[in-house]
Write an enzyme that holds these catalytic residues in place. Structure first.
Site, PDB file in Angstrom:
ATOM      1  CG  LEU A  67      -1.903  -1.154   1.145  1.00 20.63           C
ATOM      2  CD1 LEU A  67      -2.990  -0.670   2.569  1.00 20.63           C
ATOM      3  CD2 LEU A  67      -2.497  -1.368  -0.003  1.00 20.63           C
ATOM      4  CD  GLU A  68       4.042   2.250  -3.637  1.00 21.23           C
ATOM      5  OE1 GLU A  68       4.167   3.407  -3.993  1.00 21.23           O
ATOM      6  OE2 GLU A  68       4.753   1.166  -3.658  1.00 21.23           O
ATOM      7  N   GLY A  69       0.832   5.719  -0.999  1.00 20.29           N
ATOM      8  CA  GLY A  69       0.151   7.058  -0.905  1.00 20.29           C
ATOM      9  C   GLY A  69      -0.964   7.236   0.055  1.00 20.29           C
TER      10      GLY A  69
END
Length: 517
Positions: free
Chosen positions: A295-297
């Protein structure tokens, strides 16, 4: 006979009869004032529209007004209805378990109305339903079934069968055996997209890799909790075959979710349930060995007032933790779970806890007994502060050693007075690096530089750098190296894996010799 009487006698024959109106039919464009007949009654259109299945006059009083009349039968003549509905299309499976299959398809149309559907398993009637979906239960694990669907109307007309769908039920465990047996692993991400690196079939990845993370499962639409995955350069059956082939070679193939473009925000319980069910279905369908969290952002960020990683209150973090735990529990003890957070979301919580800073810490803490591996991305990162209070730049041996030991020693979160994040086991830690200069915006580390960092971390062999290990002997059980990506490695003729596979094998050999002596 007077003229007036004649007019009165012939007038009924000159006036159109209400019960002679045409039958209502989906797909027809109606204008205001049109009269149709449906199920023994006449209706007047009160709003122009094009009819759709489900918009039958009794169902939508905003479009139709009951004006009475009718013929007392299904048709205005009333001639018998002999026209079957259209053939159902788009038959697909959305959830597969050991003993059941959930099927969906596109709704059919009919000259009068579709009243239901019949689902056939291997040619025999398995279910009847009024909606365009069905759950077929009572199946046998690890068995392939052929499904078709027919639509029917009130007159008993049955359409031809849909195109067949072949579905194989789950075996109950998608994980043939535990994790790889070598003491040191090489983990790589395989692209399910073309980004200008190298397009390779999954089965053709370099044999140097122990774990292959297939990237990525992503939400079906913005804000949805339902994830989807479709192979980009093979059919579903070919991809399943590729996974089985790699597994037969002792490799483990994981489904990675998220990525830079796959924002996953489980802001409520409904999205969490969508998340769980869609992942169970994808993993069962393809036979993945586990799940990788990438998971990013904005996927993980802390709400205002969420100050203790041990007791998170941000809904999308709490729901994500519970969702992952449910998926892991569904597949059992051999299910591999890994995570690849960015440094700001983990070590960044050392100095500041809030927003993105340290946002992965509640997830790692809650899943610490479930995680097989944590391989933080030591790239695309700004300078980071280590346990010694000094700042280190990505792409250097000092950066790798300092960032790794923070997880091996633990640290106070949000400053020296904050709650303590307990260390993970050394065998849960790997170091994440780019496979080539082109693979990331920064953080590429030459093989010699990375290997001297690992020799220090694993064996305590100092290279005379600025950072000094708090445990001078090192951490012998550190698991290995993760890279983004297998495709970028192939782009440079496997220079990354050719350099690091023999290096990692050397630790296995050394361990064996030490055991003998």
């Amino acid at each position: 006979m007077t003229i007036a009487l004649v007019i009165l006698l012939i007038l009924p024959w000159l006036t159109p009869r209400a019960d002679a109106a045409a039958q209502w039919q989906a797909g027809t464009a109606y204008k205001k004032g049109d009269i149709v007949t449906y199920q023994n009654k006449n209706y007047e259109c009160i709003q122009a529209h094009t009819a759709l299945t489900g918009w039958e006059p009794p169902n939508v009083p905003a479009l139709w007004k009951d004006v009475g009349g009718g013929t007392g039968g299904e048709n205005p003549t009333p001639a018998p209805d002999t026209i079957p509905p259209s053939v159902p299309t788009g038959l697909a499976s959305t959830l597969i378990t050991e003993t059941s299959v959930q099927l969906i398809w596109n709704a059919s149309t009919d000259n009068v109305a579709v009243t239901g559907y019949e689902v056939y398993r291997n040619g025999s009637l398995a279910a009847s339903t009024s909606s365009a979906s069905a759950v077929i239960s009572g199946l046998t694990a690890g068995t392939t079934y052929a499904f078709t669907v027919k639509s029917k109307d009130a007159a008993g007309n049955l359409s031809a069968a849909s195109s067949p769908l072949s579905v194989t039920t789950s075996t109950g465990s998608t994980n043939p055996g535990p994790a790889p047996t070598g003491s040191k692993w090489l983990i790589g991400y395989w692209h399910n997209f073309d980004n200008g690196s190298t397009n390779i079939r999954l089965r053709n990845v370099s044999p140097a890799y122990d774990i292959i993370n297939v990237s990525f499962a992503e939400p079906v639409s913005h804000g949805s909790g339902t994830l989807a995955f479709t192979p980009y350069n093979s059919t579903v059956e070919q991809f399943k075959s590729d996974i089985a082939y790699l597994q037969s070679q002792g490799k483990k193939v994981l489904l990675s979710m998220g990525g830079a473009n796959g924002t996953i925000e489980l802001t409520d319980v409904t999205k969490r349930q969508q998340f769980e069910e869609s992942l169970k279905s994808i993993i069962s369908t393809y036979g993945f060995n586990g799940l990788d969290i990438d998971l990013e952002g904005s996927s993980l960020s802390l709400n205002a007032g969420d100050t203790d990683f041990r007791n998170p209150t941000t809904p999308k973090i709490v729901n994500f933790i519970n969702g992952v735990k449910a998926v892991k529990a569904h597949f059992g003890a051999d299910f591999i779970l890994t995570a690849a957070p960015e440094t700001a979301y983990v070590q960044g919580g050392y100095l500041s806890y809030g927003g993105p800073w340290g946002a992965y810490l509640p997830v790692i803490h809650a899943l610490r007994n479930d995680l097989t591996l944590l391989h933080v991305q030591h790239y695309n990162s700004g300078s980071m502060v280590g346990l010694d209070g000094r700042s280190y730049s990505q792409g250097t041996a000092d950066f790798h050693v300092a960032m790794a030991e923070m997880l091996l020693q633990g640290f106070h979160v949000g400053g020296s007075g904050g709650p303590f994040f307990s260390p993970l086991r050394p065998d849960q830690i790997a170091i994440g690096v780019p496979a080539s200069q082109q693979a990331a915006g920064g953080g590429y580390t030459a093989p010699a530089e990375l290997q001297k960092a690992l020799n220090y971390l694993i064996k305590g062999v100092s290279y005379g750098g600025s950072y000094t290990l708090r445990q001078p002997a090192g951490y012998a059980a550190i698991k290995g190296i993760m890279t983004w990506s297998i495709n970028w490695d192939a782009y440079t003729n496997n220079q990354f894996s050719n350099a690091h596979r023999p290096f990692l094998n050397g630790f296995s050999t050394q361990t064996t010799k030490e055991a003998v002596y």
